[in-house]
Design a protein around this motif. Structure first.
Motif, PDB file in Angstrom:
ATOM      1  N   ALA A   6      -9.306  -6.859  -6.614  1.00  0.00           N
ATOM      2  CA  ALA A   6      -9.827  -5.447  -6.347  1.00  0.00           C
ATOM      3  C   ALA A   6     -11.431  -5.773  -6.047  1.00  0.00           C
ATOM      4  O   ALA A   6     -12.202  -6.371  -6.741  1.00  0.00           O
ATOM      5  N   CYS A  11     -13.902  -0.493  -0.733  1.00  0.00           N
ATOM      6  CA  CYS A  11     -12.708   0.566  -0.637  1.00  0.00           C
ATOM      7  C   CYS A  11     -13.070   1.871  -0.474  1.00  0.00           C
ATOM      8  O   CYS A  11     -14.387   2.237  -0.855  1.00  0.00           O
ATOM      9  N   CYS A  15      -8.217   4.817  -5.485  1.00  0.00           N
ATOM     10  CA  CYS A  15      -7.604   5.091  -6.656  1.00  0.00           C
ATOM     11  C   CYS A  15      -8.198   6.297  -7.690  1.00  0.00           C
ATOM     12  O   CYS A  15      -7.654   6.656  -8.645  1.00  0.00           O
ATOM     13  N   ASP A  64      -5.375  -1.536 -11.817  1.00  0.00           N
ATOM     14  CA  ASP A  64      -5.865  -2.521 -11.008  1.00  0.00           C
ATOM     15  C   ASP A  64      -4.893  -2.380  -9.819  1.00  0.00           C
ATOM     16  O   ASP A  64      -3.739  -2.341  -9.851  1.00  0.00           O
ATOM     17  N   CYS A  65      -5.762  -2.382  -8.573  1.00  0.00           N
ATOM     18  CA  CYS A  65      -4.960  -2.162  -7.197  1.00  0.00           C
ATOM     19  C   CYS A  65      -4.564  -3.453  -6.621  1.00  0.00           C
ATOM     20  O   CYS A  65      -3.876  -3.554  -5.629  1.00  0.00           O
ATOM     21  N   ALA A  68      -5.151  -3.652  -2.987  1.00  0.00           N
ATOM     22  CA  ALA A  68      -4.645  -2.966  -2.100  1.00  0.00           C
ATOM     23  C   ALA A  68      -5.635  -1.754  -1.650  1.00  0.00           C
ATOM     24  O   ALA A  68      -5.593  -1.497  -0.340  1.00  0.00           O
ATOM     25  N   GLY A  69      -6.540  -1.376  -2.464  1.00  0.00           N
ATOM     26  CA  GLY A  69      -7.631  -0.445  -1.992  1.00  0.00           C
ATOM     27  C   GLY A  69      -8.232  -1.056  -0.803  1.00  0.00           C
ATOM     28  O   GLY A  69      -8.465  -0.307   0.109  1.00  0.00           O
ATOM     29  N   PRO A  91       0.274   3.433  -3.210  1.00  0.00           N
ATOM     30  CA  PRO A  91       0.916   2.703  -4.191  1.00  0.00           C
ATOM     31  C   PRO A  91       2.190   1.629  -3.795  1.00  0.00           C
ATOM     32  O   PRO A  91       2.577   0.632  -4.360  1.00  0.00           O
ATOM     33  N   ARG A  94       0.155  -1.494  -3.117  1.00  0.00           N
ATOM     34  CA  ARG A  94      -0.278  -1.999  -4.356  1.00  0.00           C
ATOM     35  C   ARG A  94       0.913  -2.814  -4.992  1.00  0.00           C
ATOM     36  O   ARG A  94       0.846  -3.911  -5.560  1.00  0.00           O
ATOM     37  N   THR A  95       2.198  -2.202  -5.060  1.00  0.00           N
ATOM     38  CA  THR A  95       3.334  -2.972  -5.622  1.00  0.00           C
ATOM     39  C   THR A  95       3.526  -4.295  -4.655  1.00  0.00           C
ATOM     40  O   THR A  95       3.815  -5.332  -5.186  1.00  0.00           O
ATOM     41  N   HIS A  97       1.031  -5.999  -3.363  1.00  0.00           N
ATOM     42  CA  HIS A  97       0.294  -7.223  -3.754  1.00  0.00           C
ATOM     43  C   HIS A  97       0.522  -7.605  -5.116  1.00  0.00           C
ATOM     44  O   HIS A  97       0.051  -8.885  -5.445  1.00  0.00           O
ATOM     45  N   GLU A  98       1.035  -6.730  -6.150  1.00  0.00           N
ATOM     46  CA  GLU A  98       1.449  -7.326  -7.241  1.00  0.00           C
ATOM     47  C   GLU A  98       2.735  -8.203  -7.217  1.00  0.00           C
ATOM     48  O   GLU A  98       2.264  -9.359  -7.897  1.00  0.00           O
TER      49      GLU A  98
END
Length: 279
Positions: A6, A11, A15, A64-65, A68-69, A91, A94-95, A97-98
């Motif tokens: 992040a 950004c 968030c 923690d994004c 993604a932000g 979201p 973000r998923t 990227h995780e």
């Protein structure tokens, strides 16, 4: 390569706007989805960032994004563009990227055919992460997660060998002080408030494990698999916690601990470790 860290400076405060939160132990006040937090400034920075915990905004500190932000902000600005699409895409991205973080770690654990499959999964995930906001909003991210999860499980099993399987275990408040959890699978385990002081977690898989309030003073986290920073931030530790490579000790952790000695075999703590039962 996708930036998975992040960077709030790049950004637009996503968030602080897109998600909803309710007044609780994690948030001092409620906020509807799509509404800017009262602490968000005109420059898209948090006005109380240095005081989030004392102000009752603990939930913000454990978010923690995964980059993604800033990635989404570079494609569209919710302040001037399609707010609904950007907020729905956040979201989703973000998923992705995780998942990329997990997949890249998994690729480093194995070789051969499994490594090739992981490289293919990484390329596909990066392709999806590059979609525009409207396409991301409509994407079935969970289907993609289900498709790549077997690869992550296979990489974990290859790295851990015959380590114990505690996937999804309910260990809320468990007395695991000094426990030997080396190479254990703790994927999705509930470890809220668990006493893991002095526990040996080397090589354990903690994918999605809920560590909120878990005691990690004196615990050995070296070589832990699929750990992400929010898990550490949500837990309790101190200067005696042995950290995995590449991770920083959370600022709010205590600098010392009075008692981090593992329980002796045959003690009440030892019996609780063997049973892995809750308090």
């Amino acid at each position: 390569m996708t930036d998975l860290r992040a960077d709030c400076g790049r950004c637009t405060g996503l968030c602080c706007v897109a998600p909803a939160f309710a007044r609780s132990a994690d948030f001092a006040f409620a906020k509807p989805a799509g509404t800017p937090c009262r602490h968000l400034q005109a420059d898209a920075r948090c006005g109380v960032h240095a005081e989030l915990r004392p102000r009752g905004m603990v939930g913000c500190t454990v978010f923690d994004c995964f980059g993604a932000g800033q990635a989404l902000s570079a494609r569209a600005d919710w302040r001037t563009g399609d707010r609904a699409a950007v907020f729905a895409a956040f979201p989703q991205l973000r998923t992705l990227h995780e998942l990329l973080r997990y997949l890249m770690e998994a690729r480093g654990l194995v070789d051969g055919a499994l490594a090739d499959e992981l490289r293919t999964a990484i390329a596909r995930t990066e392709e999806l992460a590059g979609l525009d906001p409207a396409e991301l909003a409509a994407l079935d991210v969970e289907a993609h997660r289900r498709a790549v999860n077997p690869l992550l499980v296979a990489a974990s099993e290859a790295a851990r060998g015959d380590g114990p399987d505690r996937r999804g275990a309910d260990l809320i408040g468990a007395r695991l002080r000094g426990a030997d959890l080396r190479r254990a699978s703790l994927r999705g385990a509930l470890l809220l408030g668990a006493d893991l002081r002095g526990a040996d977690l080397r090589g354990a898989d903690v994918t999605g494990a809920d560590l909120r309030g878990a005691r990690l003073e004196g615990a050995d986290l070296r070589g832990v698999l699929f750990l992400v920073p929010p898990q550490l931030t949500a837990a309790r530790g101190d200067a005696t916690t042995r950290m995995p490579e590449g991770f920083e000790r959370p600022d709010h952790w205590a600098t010392s601990s009075r008692d981090t000695t593992p329980a002796r075999p045959g003690s009440q703590g030892g019996r609780d470790r063997r049973r892995l039962r809750r308090r």
